[in-house]
Design an enzyme around this catalytic site. Structure first.
Site, mmCIF file in Angstrom:
data_model
loop_
_atom_site.group_PDB
_atom_site.id
_atom_site.type_symbol
_atom_site.label_atom_id
_atom_site.label_comp_id
_atom_site.label_asym_id
_atom_site.label_seq_id
_atom_site.Cartn_x
_atom_site.Cartn_y
_atom_site.Cartn_z
ATOM 1 C CG HIS A 273 -5.312 -2.581 -4.928
ATOM 2 N ND1 HIS A 273 -4.522 -3.501 -4.245
ATOM 3 C CD2 HIS A 273 -6.572 -3.549 -4.357
ATOM 4 C CE1 HIS A 273 -4.791 -3.870 -2.429
ATOM 5 N NE2 HIS A 273 -5.956 -4.130 -2.816
ATOM 6 C CD GLU A 274 -7.645 0.976 -8.350
ATOM 7 O OE1 GLU A 274 -8.972 0.584 -6.952
ATOM 8 O OE2 GLU A 274 -6.613 0.746 -7.114
ATOM 9 C CB CYS B 4 -0.757 0.120 1.530
ATOM 10 S SG CYS B 4 -2.204 1.364 1.757
ATOM 11 C CB VAL C 245 6.108 -13.440 -22.025
ATOM 12 C CG1 VAL C 245 5.767 -14.180 -21.296
ATOM 13 C CG2 VAL C 245 7.419 -12.503 -20.917
ATOM 14 C CD GLU C 246 12.470 -17.355 -18.990
ATOM 15 O OE1 GLU C 246 11.839 -17.971 -18.626
ATOM 16 O OE2 GLU C 246 12.848 -16.217 -18.858
ATOM 17 C CB SER C 247 7.814 -18.899 -17.510
ATOM 18 O OG SER C 247 8.297 -19.903 -18.162
ATOM 19 C CG ASP D 13 -2.406 -3.977 -0.889
ATOM 20 O OD1 ASP D 13 -3.041 -4.353 0.368
ATOM 21 O OD2 ASP D 13 -2.002 -2.796 -1.086
#
Length: 154
Positions: free
Chosen positions: A93-94, A52, A74-76, A59
């Site tokens: 969060h957004e 936060c 994407v390479e994981s 969070d």
């Protein structure tokens, strides 16, 4: 294999330092050997964490990322390190959810991408964030993300 599409990867198969922030994190990509086919890829990160920005308290979220790749995958391991770089990052969060989606879009240029950010309650209110680039390409099966709305014990 004469052409090694993985030759430019720097993280996979070795010791890699955890990035201190999302800005420092590097997302690596590889050419998609099946770029002529529309198909869906799903990554699930059930233990995503950030801080936060006001209180510094942790969070927690369950992220589900679906995408239809174009020329790149994407390479994981780099994705994992990027996601865990948010652990000491203070943002709402957004902002965290949309930042993840936009970095993937900028790196991969996918045909389509959707991110569901299912955040656990803070202050008694769960927050769910949804981001999508447009319509799913025709003929691609993308299952429901399978994460129900937070209900607590009820």
């Amino acid at each position: 294999m004469s052409d090694n599409i993985y030759q430019n990867l720097t993280m996979l198969g070795g010791d890699t330092k955890q990035p201190a922030s999302p800005e420092e994190a590097v997302l690596e990509r590889v050419p998609n050997p099946q770029a002529d086919v529309n198909y869906a890829v799903r990554f699930t990160a059930p233990e995503f964490t950030s801080l936060c920005p006001m209180t510094g308290q942790p969070d927690f979220a369950h992220l589900v990322i679906d995408y239809v790749p174009g020329d790149w995958l994407v390479e994981s391991k780099s994705l994992k390190l990027f996601l865990t770089s948010f652990r000491n990052h203070g943002a709402f969060h957004e902002d965290c959810s949309v930042t993840v989606a936009r970095r993937l879009i900028d790196t991969l240029e996918p045909r389509w991408l959707r991110l569901g950010g299912y955040w656990y309650p803070r202050g008694g209110i769960p927050i769910d964030i949804f981001y999508q680039t447009g319509e799913v390409p025709a003929g691609v099966w993308v299952p429901d993300q399978g994460v129900s709305t937070y209900r607590g014990r009820g």
